[in-house]
Design an enzyme around this catalytic site. Structure first.
Site, PDB file in Angstrom:
ATOM      1  N   TYR A 170       0.799  -1.032   0.136  1.00 36.27           N
ATOM      2  CA  TYR A 170      -0.169   0.039   0.142  1.00 36.27           C
ATOM      3  C   TYR A 170       1.007   1.438   0.103  1.00 36.27           C
ATOM      4  CZ  TYR A 170      -3.913   3.002   1.340  1.00 36.27           C
ATOM      5  OH  TYR A 170      -4.867   4.121   1.465  1.00 36.27           O
ATOM      6  N   TYR A 229      -5.294  -2.057  20.122  1.00 36.21           N
ATOM      7  CA  TYR A 229      -3.616  -2.580  19.833  1.00 36.21           C
ATOM      8  C   TYR A 229      -2.705  -2.132  20.395  1.00 36.21           C
ATOM      9  CZ  TYR A 229      -6.754  -4.614  16.039  1.00 36.21           C
ATOM     10  OH  TYR A 229      -7.791  -5.337  15.393  1.00 36.21           O
ATOM     11  N   GLY A 230      -1.615  -2.866  20.853  1.00 34.85           N
ATOM     12  CA  GLY A 230      -0.241  -2.313  21.519  1.00 34.85           C
ATOM     13  C   GLY A 230      -0.824  -1.563  22.919  1.00 34.85           C
ATOM     14  N   LYS A 299       2.915   7.620  15.081  1.00 35.95           N
ATOM     15  CA  LYS A 299       2.170   8.803  15.312  1.00 35.95           C
ATOM     16  C   LYS A 299       1.929   9.507  13.762  1.00 35.95           C
ATOM     17  CE  LYS A 299       6.176  11.116  16.955  1.00 35.95           C
ATOM     18  NZ  LYS A 299       6.834  12.288  18.030  1.00 35.95           N
ATOM     19  N   ARG A 300       0.732  10.136  14.024  1.00 36.09           N
ATOM     20  CA  ARG A 300       0.452  10.707  12.573  1.00 36.09           C
ATOM     21  C   ARG A 300      -0.434  11.856  12.865  1.00 36.09           C
ATOM     22  NH1 ARG A 300      -2.172   6.425   9.167  1.00 36.09           N
ATOM     23  NH2 ARG A 300      -0.262   5.554   8.765  1.00 36.09           N
TER      24      ARG A 300
END
Ligand code: NAD
Ligand code: UDP
Ligand code: UDP
Length: 343
Positions: A170, A229-230, A299-300
């Site tokens: 992707y 998750y995590g 992060k984003r």
């Protein structure tokens, strides 16, 4: 060389992209690849409402007829079952190229097919744009920044992407799609636009596509635990779909190639997102921790100064205001107390 004798509108061969004074805007002929999907179907609604003729090209891998069937019978709407990996001949003014599975669960399902869709599919749509002189918009992704070492991410950042990982079909697929787009622009003079879309949510998302917002909302409605998750401290920035569609249309109609980040700068950890879902749906919803997936970006958050300045665009819908709109759509689809696909 690039003019299209069949064109009805003024979208592409007019270099300013503006409609000459005194002339009423005629409808454009617009292709939306992936138009039966989540984002595509909302874009189609806006284009039809504006009076354009819209051809949706979709292979229904993740898209659904229910997302567009309210346009069946409208002479300005056409639905074409077609895989963009195969060539396609059409006469059009603009191409919004969205076709590509977007959730990790779907794009990892057949990674080679995801690459073919991003590379061969984008090549075909650029070939089409070149032949008919249409303007071409690519929906790229924040994933081109990979696991970013710059925060927030600006368009000038080149990214930190694993070329051999499970997300690469992707990430690298979209990076190649951007490269192809710029090479058709530089080499063949095709008018192009590139959007880098950050996580987007809203009505008509696939209920079981595994993305975090759709998972949490469906889980809370079904009285199942929210799966974090995590450690849940990774961040994302969530944009409501109507803000994205507005940004895509401004980008297409404007004069700038981009790339442009289109996203909501409001940044949330997954635990904070779970709290907002609890507040919106069920304060008693439980949280369950699960192992995280491979190569998950930590992060984003978009830097949207470029889109603000050059497109006059910024998101208007906050997570707390947008989430309830998605919840009512999911509630109707999960519990079936209303017809599917409505929003
Ligand atoms: P979606 O899965 O709902 O829509 C994708 C559509 O493309 C579906 O209708 C699917 O059937 C169709 N499609 C897939 N492969 C195809 C092929 N080979 N030929 C023809 N049609 C094909 O996803 P979405 O969220 O609506 O995403 C739309 C676009 O936006 C994608 O290109 C995606 O990469 C991009 N994007 C989305 C997000 C997001 O958060 N939703 C974020 C970044 C980028
Ligand atoms: N293409 C298409 N529709 C068109 C024109 C081209 O699907 O209307 C496809 C074509 O089959 C080719 C790709 O787009 O695989 C690139 O076309 P281009 O003309 O740029 O390259 P060439 O055909 O010369 O390799
Ligand atoms: N995620 C999560 N629970 C879920 C699904 C996803 O905590 O049920 C996390 C995932 O690990 C990632 C974030 O949510 O850190 C966003 O995942 P998503 O698949 O929605 O989008 P993407 O990773 O493509 O940004």
């Amino acid at each position: 060389k690039f003019s299209n004798p069949h064109r009805l509108g003024f979208g592409s061969s007019n270099p300013t992209g503006k409609i000459p004074l005194g002339l009423k805007r005629k409808g454009l002929r617009i292709v939306v690849t992936g138009g039966a999907g989540f984002v595509g179907s909302h874009l189609v609604d806006r284009l039809i409402a504006r009076g354009d003729s819209v051809m949706v090209v979709d292979n229904f891998f993740t898209g659904r007829k229910e997302n567009v069937m309210h346009h069946f019978g409208n002479p300005n709407f056409e639905l074409i079952r077609h895989d963009v990996v195969e060539p396609l001949l059409l006469e059009v003014d603009q191409i919004y190229h969205l076709a590509c599975p977007a959730s990790p669960v779907h794009y990892k399902f057949n990674p080679v097919k995801t690459i073919k869709t991003n590379v061969v599919g984008t090549l075909n749509m650029l070939g089409l744009a070149k032949r008919v002189g249409a303007r071409f918009l690519l929906t790229s992704t924040s994933e081109v920044y990979g696991d970013p070492l710059q925060h927030p991410q600006k368009e000038t950042y080149w990214g930190n992407v694993n070329p051999i990982g499970v997300r690469s079909c992707y990430d690298e697929g979209k990076r190649t799609a951007e490269t192809l787009t710029m090479d058709y622009h530089r080499g063949a003079g095709v008018e192009v636009r590139i959007a880098r879309i950050f996580n987007t949510y809203g009505p008509r998302m696939c209920i079981d596509d595994g993305r975090v917002v759709s998972n949490f909302v469906a889980q809370a409605l079904r009285k199942e635990p929210l799966t974090v998750y995590g450690d849940g401290k990774q961040t994302r920035s969530f944009q409501y779909v109507s803000d994205l569609v507005e940004g895509l249309m401004r980008l297409m109609e404007g004069e700038h190639v981009g790339p442009f980040n289109l996203g909501n700068p409001g940044e949330f950890t997954m635990l904070e997102l779970a709290e907002v879902v609890q507040e919106t749906i069920d304060p008693n919803a439980k949280i369950e921790f699960r192992p995280n997936t491979e190569d998950d970006p930590h992060k984003r958050k978009p830097d949207i100064s470029r889109a603000k300045e050059l497109l006059g665009w910024e998101p208007k819908v906050s997570l707390r205001n947008g989430l309830p709109l998605m919840v009512s759509d999911f509630r109707q689809r999960i519990f079936g107390d209303h017809k599917e696909g409505s929003s």
